[in-house]
Design a protein around this motif. Structure first.
Motif, PDB file in Angstrom:
ATOM      1  N   VAL A 247     -21.884 -38.243 -58.453  1.00  0.00           N
ATOM      2  CA  VAL A 247     -21.298 -39.441 -59.037  1.00  0.00           C
ATOM      3  C   VAL A 247     -22.375 -40.331 -59.651  1.00  0.00           C
ATOM      4  N   LYS A 248     -22.120 -40.814 -60.861  1.00  0.00           N
ATOM      5  CA  LYS A 248     -22.970 -41.820 -61.495  1.00  0.00           C
ATOM      6  C   LYS A 248     -22.353 -43.185 -61.225  1.00  0.00           C
ATOM      7  N   LEU A 249     -23.131 -44.082 -60.622  1.00  0.00           N
ATOM      8  CA  LEU A 249     -22.642 -45.395 -60.215  1.00  0.00           C
ATOM      9  C   LEU A 249     -23.104 -46.481 -61.182  1.00  0.00           C
ATOM     10  N   GLU A 250     -22.327 -47.537 -61.263  1.00  0.00           N
ATOM     11  CA  GLU A 250     -22.706 -48.660 -62.122  1.00  0.00           C
ATOM     12  C   GLU A 250     -23.888 -49.433 -61.539  1.00  0.00           C
ATOM     13  N   ASN A 251     -23.892 -49.620 -60.226  1.00  0.00           N
ATOM     14  CA  ASN A 251     -24.958 -50.350 -59.537  1.00  0.00           C
ATOM     15  C   ASN A 251     -25.402 -49.546 -58.324  1.00  0.00           C
ATOM     16  N   PRO A 252     -26.272 -48.566 -58.518  1.00  0.00           N
ATOM     17  CA  PRO A 252     -26.645 -47.651 -57.430  1.00  0.00           C
ATOM     18  C   PRO A 252     -27.253 -48.389 -56.238  1.00  0.00           C
ATOM     19  N   PRO A 253     -27.011 -47.879 -55.035  1.00  0.00           N
ATOM     20  CA  PRO A 253     -27.585 -48.502 -53.833  1.00  0.00           C
ATOM     21  C   PRO A 253     -29.086 -48.284 -53.771  1.00  0.00           C
ATOM     22  N   ALA A 254     -29.737 -49.146 -53.005  1.00  0.00           N
ATOM     23  CA  ALA A 254     -31.195 -49.064 -52.892  1.00  0.00           C
ATOM     24  C   ALA A 254     -31.635 -47.838 -52.111  1.00  0.00           C
ATOM     25  N   ASP A 255     -30.834 -47.451 -51.106  1.00  0.00           N
ATOM     26  CA  ASP A 255     -31.222 -46.324 -50.266  1.00  0.00           C
ATOM     27  C   ASP A 255     -29.985 -45.689 -49.637  1.00  0.00           C
ATOM     28  N   LEU A 256     -30.221 -44.630 -48.878  1.00  0.00           N
ATOM     29  CA  LEU A 256     -29.128 -43.879 -48.268  1.00  0.00           C
ATOM     30  C   LEU A 256     -28.381 -44.705 -47.233  1.00  0.00           C
ATOM     31  N   GLU A 257     -29.067 -45.578 -46.519  1.00  0.00           N
ATOM     32  CA  GLU A 257     -28.410 -46.403 -45.507  1.00  0.00           C
ATOM     33  C   GLU A 257     -27.379 -47.335 -46.135  1.00  0.00           C
ATOM     34  N   GLU A 258     -27.708 -47.893 -47.276  1.00  0.00           N
ATOM     35  CA  GLU A 258     -26.747 -48.749 -47.975  1.00  0.00           C
ATOM     36  C   GLU A 258     -25.530 -47.941 -48.411  1.00  0.00           C
ATOM     37  N   LEU A 259     -25.792 -46.704 -48.786  1.00  0.00           N
ATOM     38  CA  LEU A 259     -24.704 -45.804 -49.181  1.00  0.00           C
ATOM     39  C   LEU A 259     -23.773 -45.533 -47.995  1.00  0.00           C
ATOM     40  N   LYS A 260     -24.350 -45.230 -46.850  1.00  0.00           N
ATOM     41  CA  LYS A 260     -23.542 -44.960 -45.660  1.00  0.00           C
ATOM     42  C   LYS A 260     -22.749 -46.189 -45.229  1.00  0.00           C
ATOM     43  N   LYS A 261     -23.369 -47.357 -45.364  1.00  0.00           N
ATOM     44  CA  LYS A 261     -22.686 -48.583 -44.939  1.00  0.00           C
ATOM     45  C   LYS A 261     -21.434 -48.846 -45.768  1.00  0.00           C
ATOM     46  N   ALA A 262     -21.402 -48.347 -46.996  1.00  0.00           N
ATOM     47  CA  ALA A 262     -20.208 -48.518 -47.819  1.00  0.00           C
ATOM     48  C   ALA A 262     -19.003 -47.872 -47.146  1.00  0.00           C
ATOM     49  N   TYR A 263     -19.233 -46.745 -46.486  1.00  0.00           N
ATOM     50  CA  TYR A 263     -18.156 -46.076 -45.748  1.00  0.00           C
ATOM     51  C   TYR A 263     -17.917 -46.720 -44.386  1.00  0.00           C
ATOM     52  N   GLN A 264     -18.997 -47.008 -43.694  1.00  0.00           N
ATOM     53  CA  GLN A 264     -18.869 -47.579 -42.350  1.00  0.00           C
ATOM     54  C   GLN A 264     -18.206 -48.945 -42.371  1.00  0.00           C
ATOM     55  N   ASN A 265     -18.389 -49.696 -43.444  1.00  0.00           N
ATOM     56  CA  ASN A 265     -17.840 -51.053 -43.535  1.00  0.00           C
ATOM     57  C   ASN A 265     -16.527 -51.126 -44.298  1.00  0.00           C
ATOM     58  N   TYR A 266     -16.047 -49.976 -44.764  1.00  0.00           N
ATOM     59  CA  TYR A 266     -14.805 -50.010 -45.542  1.00  0.00           C
ATOM     60  C   TYR A 266     -13.649 -50.454 -44.655  1.00  0.00           C
ATOM     61  N   ARG A 267     -12.911 -51.424 -45.117  1.00  0.00           N
ATOM     62  CA  ARG A 267     -11.780 -51.952 -44.365  1.00  0.00           C
ATOM     63  C   ARG A 267     -10.504 -51.229 -44.774  1.00  0.00           C
ATOM     64  N   ASN A 268      -9.972 -50.436 -43.863  1.00  0.00           N
ATOM     65  CA  ASN A 268      -8.715 -49.729 -44.103  1.00  0.00           C
ATOM     66  C   ASN A 268      -7.582 -50.753 -44.125  1.00  0.00           C
ATOM     67  N   PRO A 269      -6.918 -50.952 -45.264  1.00  0.00           N
ATOM     68  CA  PRO A 269      -5.927 -52.027 -45.369  1.00  0.00           C
ATOM     69  C   PRO A 269      -4.652 -51.817 -44.556  1.00  0.00           C
ATOM     70  N   VAL A 270      -4.446 -50.600 -44.025  1.00  0.00           N
ATOM     71  CA  VAL A 270      -3.229 -50.370 -43.229  1.00  0.00           C
ATOM     72  C   VAL A 270      -3.563 -50.058 -41.771  1.00  0.00           C
ATOM     73  N   ALA A 271      -4.805 -50.263 -41.377  1.00  0.00           N
ATOM     74  CA  ALA A 271      -5.241 -49.884 -40.032  1.00  0.00           C
ATOM     75  C   ALA A 271      -4.469 -50.596 -38.931  1.00  0.00           C
TER      76      ALA A 271
END
Length: 350
Positions: A247-271
């Motif tokens: 995937v080509k991103l508009e604003n790439p993350p600085a590192d892999l940890e920031e990338l992982k946090k995008a998933y870890q912090n995603y708020r499931n709207p129906v949880a």
């Protein structure tokens, strides 16, 4: 308990609906519909049962009906597992008769008034139902779930899209044989082999993914503008479609940890809605480089979880990953049932 009908009940998707709805706390099967050659027969005589559980006793002797609204007057809504060659007219007839349709077919996925729905991604798109005009009183409507590849792809992309924006992506799918239905791919074509093309599959991926990630503005959708290059292949696994994407991103993350946090912090709207088919954990991020694997992980969380592995910064574009989900559950019947649960909570089904 709401009474539901199943259209295309003798096919592979219809059978999965029957299996998954056994013991559901909100829905019970009231009517089964199929083609004219099956109508009037007991289900056990009309269907070649291919699920790996015993055909439920109370379903065996159920008489199969024609897929006509008049035959389903006692249901609150229907699930459609119809083939796309016949789904369009039949689903429209049910909606016009005031019977809501939750469809697994492709026919209405790109209709601008019809929600293409994954509850964890775009639950607000259910408001599009209000713009439909199938029935004068608004009681009849259609909601669709996406193609079995667009489901895991969109789930994998959503945190990236929200956090970094997407400019383009290239993907190759490795799709299980169960996705071809029954009897499916000839054994001499698939055993010990990979087929590098699935007819009609690749053109669905881009439009459906963009619609799923679109923004609802009042009564219409604003679609994102990114390019998708898809290659769809058939592989000799049974269940679980796998995707390798870059995937080509508009604003790439600085590192892999920031990338992982995008998933870890995603708020499931129906949880917090208590939907029975909603997985406890939407994302399973695998650290083991050999994971995910369809045979090992497709059935986790009742087949409703998105598995993500090989998450890494890419040499070409910005990020690469492998995603996998159960194609006939998360990507078909289970996803449609989850849609029905969300629509119940939102008051569209009652």
């Amino acid at each position: 308990m709401m009474k539901v009908g199943i259209l295309g009940a003798t096919g592979a998707v219809g059978q999965k609906f029957i299996r998954l709805l056994q013991g559901h706390p909100w829905f019970e099967i009231e009517a089964l519909g199929a083609s004219e050659r099956s109508a009037g027969k007991k289900y056990k005589d009309a269907a070649n049962w291919i699920e790996d559980v015993v055909l439920p006793e109370h379903i065996k002797d159920t008489i199969v009906k024609n897929c006509e609204p008049g035959e389903f007057s006692n249901v609150d809504f229907v699930f459609s597992g119809l083939d796309s060659s016949v789904a369009g007219d039949i689903e429209k007839a049910f909606a016009e008769a005031g019977i809501p349709v939750i469809s697994n077919a492709k026919n209405y996925r790109q209709d601008p008034t019809v929600p293409l729905l994954i509850p964890e991604i775009n639950p607000d798109h259910t408001d599009l139902i209000k713009t439909q005009s199938f029935s004068k009183d608004g009681k009849g409507w259609i909601v669709t779930n996406p193609n079995c590849v667009a489901v895991p792809l969109s789930l994998a992309l959503k945190p990236l899209f929200d956090s970094f924006g997407i400019e383009a992506l290239i993907l190759t799918t490795m799709q299980a044989v169960s996705g071809a239905g029954y009897p499916g791919v000839a054994s001499l074509d698939i055993l010990g082999n990979v087929v590098p093309f699935i007819s009609g599959e690749e053109p669905k991926v881009g439009p459906e993914t963009r619609k799923l990630l679109s923004t609802l503005n009042e009564d219409s959708l604003s679609l994102p503008d990114f390019d998708v290059q898809a290659t769809a292949t058939r592989v000799p696994s049974i269940n679980g479609h796998m995707i390798s994407a870059t995937v080509k991103l508009e604003n790439p993350p600085a590192d892999l940890e920031e990338l992982k946090k995008a998933y870890q912090n995603y708020r499931n709207p129906v949880a917090e809605l208590g939907l029975p088919f909603s997985p406890k954990a939407l994302y399973n991020l695998h650290d083991n480089e050999y994971y995910p694997q369809p045979r090992l992980h497709a059935d986790w969380e009742n087949g409703m979880q998105l598995h993500l592995g090989r998450l890494r910064k890419a040499d070409v574009f910005d990020v690469s990953f492998v995603a996998m989900a159960h194609n006939t559950i998360r990507g078909a019947a289970g996803g449609a049932i989850l849609n029905a649960e969300l629509l119940t909570k939102k008051g569209y089904l009652k």
